[in-house]
Design an enzyme around this catalytic site. Sequence first.
Site, PDB file in Angstrom:
ATOM      1  N   HIS A   1      68.616 -70.072 132.049  1.00 31.00           N
ATOM      2  CA  HIS A   1      68.499 -68.718 131.510  1.00 31.00           C
ATOM      3  C   HIS A   1      68.792 -68.602 130.016  1.00 31.00           C
ATOM      4  O   HIS A   1      68.377 -67.628 129.372  1.00 31.00           O
ATOM      5  CB  HIS A   1      69.449 -67.776 132.263  1.00 31.00           C
ATOM      6  CG  HIS A   1      68.960 -66.369 132.353  1.00 31.00           C
ATOM      7  ND1 HIS A   1      68.261 -65.748 131.348  1.00 31.00           N
ATOM      8  CD2 HIS A   1      69.082 -65.447 133.341  1.00 31.00           C
ATOM      9  CE1 HIS A   1      67.962 -64.514 131.705  1.00 31.00           C
ATOM     10  NE2 HIS A   1      68.446 -64.302 132.907  1.00 31.00           N
TER      11      HIS A   1
ATOM     12  N   TYR B   1      73.255 -52.282 137.098  1.00 36.03           N
ATOM     13  CA  TYR B   1      72.625 -52.970 135.959  1.00 36.03           C
ATOM     14  C   TYR B   1      71.138 -53.132 136.247  1.00 36.03           C
ATOM     15  O   TYR B   1      70.750 -53.695 137.259  1.00 36.03           O
ATOM     16  CB  TYR B   1      73.282 -54.346 135.790  1.00 36.03           C
ATOM     17  CG  TYR B   1      72.791 -55.194 134.638  1.00 36.03           C
ATOM     18  CD1 TYR B   1      73.616 -55.447 133.553  1.00 36.03           C
ATOM     19  CD2 TYR B   1      71.521 -55.776 134.627  1.00 36.03           C
ATOM     20  CE1 TYR B   1      73.203 -56.248 132.500  1.00 36.03           C
ATOM     21  CE2 TYR B   1      71.094 -56.569 133.579  1.00 36.03           C
ATOM     22  CZ  TYR B   1      71.933 -56.797 132.516  1.00 36.03           C
ATOM     23  OH  TYR B   1      71.517 -57.590 131.469  1.00 36.03           O
TER      24      TYR B   1
ATOM     25  N   THR C   1      67.253 -58.619 125.828  1.00 33.45           N
ATOM     26  CA  THR C   1      67.389 -57.610 126.888  1.00 33.45           C
ATOM     27  C   THR C   1      68.399 -56.537 126.506  1.00 33.45           C
ATOM     28  O   THR C   1      69.205 -56.707 125.594  1.00 33.45           O
ATOM     29  CB  THR C   1      67.831 -58.259 128.214  1.00 33.45           C
ATOM     30  OG1 THR C   1      69.115 -58.875 128.023  1.00 33.45           O
ATOM     31  CG2 THR C   1      66.816 -59.272 128.696  1.00 33.45           C
TER      32      THR C   1
END
Length: 772
Positions: free
Chosen positions: A473, A589, A602
Site C-alpha cells: 500500500h 472512514y 487520499t
Amino acid sequence: MAEAHQAVAFQFTVTPEGVDFRLSREALKHVYLSGINSWKKRLIRIKNGILRGVYPGSPTSWLVVVMATVGSSYCKVDISMGLVCYIQKCLPKGGGPYQTPQTRALLSMAVFSTGVWVVGIIFFRQTLKLLLSYHGWMFEMHRRTSRFTKAWAICVRLLSSRRPMLYSFQTSLPKLPVPTVSATIQRYLESVRPLLDEEGYYHVESLAKEFQDSTAPRLQKYLVFKSWWATNYVSDWWEEHIYLRARSPLMVNSNYYAMDFVLVKNTEVQAARLGNAVHAMILYRRKLDREEIKPVMAMGIVPMCSNQMERMFNTTRIPGKESDVLQHLSDSRHVAVYHKGRFFKVWLYEGSHLLKPRDLEMQFQRILDDPSPPQPGEERLAALTAGGRSEWAQARQAFFSTGKNKAALEAIERAAFFVALDEEAHGYDPEDEASLSLYGKALLHGNCCNRWFDKSFNLISFKNGQLGLNTEHAWADAPIIGHLWEFVLATDTFHLGYTETGHCLGKPRPCLAPPQRLQWDIPEQCQAAVEHAYREARALADDVELYCFQFLPFGKGLIKKCRTSPDAFVQMALQLAYFRDRGTFCLTYEASMTRLFREGRTETVRSCTSEATAFVRAMVSGPHMRADLQDLFRKASEKHQNMYRLAMTGAGVDRHLFCLYVVSKYLGVKSPFLDEVHSEPWRLSTSQTAQFQICMFDPEQHPNHLGAGGGFGPVADDGYGVSYMIAGENTIFFHVSSKFSSSETNAQRFGNHIRQALLDIAGLFQPGKADS
C-alpha cells in the site's frame, strides 16, 4: 549444458601456445541488443521529457512562431517591436560564413521566437493551473451547470486539447491547499457530534477551543510554510508515518487484494493464463515508460495526478529497524516466481525482444513440472515479509547481506513484480456462496509464506487459471493498481486470446534457457526467525473473518432512480446495517482521493453524520410516513455527497489534523486535542473500488466481464473493513472483514445486515409499497 554455454559471452583457456579465446556469438548478440534497447529507452525518456516539459506547447508550435517572425520580417513588419534588432546587436561579433548579416538576422529572430514561445508556454501553463484550481463544478447539480462553469470547461478543453502524455499535466496541477484551523475544527466537531453525549461533546469542544486559541497558530505557520515549499504538504508525511514507519505486519494490516473476472473464464490452463497476464503487464509497463497511457480525466476534462504510477513496477519495500524505504529501479528484465516452496527467476526478454505469451507459458509450465524439492529453510522463507517489520529487518541484515543469500534476495527485490503459482484452485461459483470468501482469503494472505508482501504487487495464479493481486500500500492507492488490472484483464481477453485447447497463441521455443532456480543457504538461526514470523503471520491470518458476496437484487440502475449518488446510497445502507448490528453508531472512514492536486493521495470522508444518524433512527424506531423517510434519506445523502466533494477539493478534516499532529511531534509540543483525535478508532472502515477507468471494451456488450473488486483487513480489532464495487446496472460486490477474536463483530452477520439495509432503503422509493 547448451543453455549454460549460451549464457557466457566468452571463455578463455591458458595453453602452452598461449591464451585460447572462445567467443559466443549468440551471447554477444544478446548483449548488443540489450544495450541497444537500453539506449532506446533513454532516448524515449529524453524525448518524452522534452515534450512533457513544453506542454501545452510543442516543437511544431515553436516552428510556427519562428516562421511567423521570419515571414513578418520579409513583409517589412516588425512584430518584435525592435527586440530582434536589439538581440542582433547583442550577439557576439566575429568572422566566418556564419557571421553574415543574414545569418545574424535569422539567428536573432530564432532567439526572439524561442523567447516568445517559452513565455507563451509559461502563460498557458499558469492559466491552466489557475483554471484547474476552480472546483465549483463539483458542487453544482447534475444538468444544472452554470454559465460560468460552462465557460470554464471550454477554456480547460482549449488549453488541454493537444494530445497529452501521462505526465503532461503534472506541473499544471494546483497544490493541495491548507485549510484554516477554524474550518477544520468546525468540521471535526460536526463529525463527532452524533457519536458523543452532551458531556463527551463538551469535553472535546473544550479541548478543540483551547487548541485553536493556543497551540494551533504556531503549528499552522509551519504547515503553511511547507505547503509553499513542498509539492504537497501531506503526501510525503503520509507515506512515511502511516506506512513506512509502521512496524506491524504488512499482511492483512496494510496490503490489499484485487480479484479476477468472476463470471467468465478464458482458460483453465494455469501457465497459459499467467503467460498472457505477464505479457500484458509488461506491455503496460512499456506504455508507462513511454508515457503512452492517457491521464485519467475527471468528467472527461479535468486531469488527475499520475505521480503514483511511477513506482508501479520494479519497486520493493525494504525493511528497516525503525522505518522502511521504497526501492524503485528504472528497469527490470525478470520476474521472481514462487511455486511449492521454491523460488525462480524468469527472464522476460530475449535480447531486446519481449517474450511472447506462448514462450512465457512454456517457462511457467517448466516451473510447474519441476520436481525438485525446496532447499532447507526455503519453503517458508517468504513468511519473513509477513511478520513484524523490525524482526524482518534484523534477519535481513544478519542472514541476507552476503553470499548467495544476498544474490537470491536481490533477484526477488529487483524483479519487475512477484508471481505466485498456487497449487489450489480458487474462484467464484455462484452456486457456492463461500467460494468468493475463500478466494478473497487466498488473495489476502495465502498460506502466509507464498507471497512476497514487500513487492509493489504479487500476481497470484491459481491451479484453475484464475488470477488475483496482492498489493503493497505504501507506493500507491487502489485506483492506481486498478488501472493496471483493468488493462491486463481486457488485453488478456480481447486482444491476446487463446487457442481452442486453452493455450496461448503461437508456438513455443524450447531453445529458450529454462527459469533459473534461486539458491539459498539458510542457517538454523535464520530458520528459527522464519518460523517465528510464520507463526505470527499464521495467527493473524487465522483471526481474519472475510465474507464476500454478490448483491444481485439491483445495482446502480435502480439507485439512480432514487435521485442520489450510488456511493451515498451504499454509505447510508452501511450506517443502517452497523446500527442494526451493534445498536450504536461509530466513527466511519470512507476513502476519497485528492488527485485533483499534484501528488495527491487520499482524504477521509467521515460518513457518520447527524443527518445519517437521524435517517437511521427513523428507519428503526417504528412507523413513519414514507415521504418523511425519503426526505431524511435525501438530506443524509446530500450531506454525504457534499462532504465527499469537500474532501476531494482539499477541505477535508483528517489529513490537515494529521499534519498538525506531525508538526507538534517534531516541535515537541503536547496537544491533548490532537492526542484525542488520533486515539479514536475507526470501527467501520470503507472504500469503493474504482472501475472502468479505461475504455478497452463495452460493458454493455460484455455484461459478464465483471471483476469483483477487492478488499482489505479490518482497521480496528473490534471493527469492520468493508470494500464494495458497484459493478454494473444490476449487481454490487461486497468484501466484509472482521476478526474472530472480537466477540462483538461477525463479518457474515454484518454482510446480511448490509443486504437487508439496501433492500429497505430501495423499498422507500418503490411505487406501491405501503408506508411502514
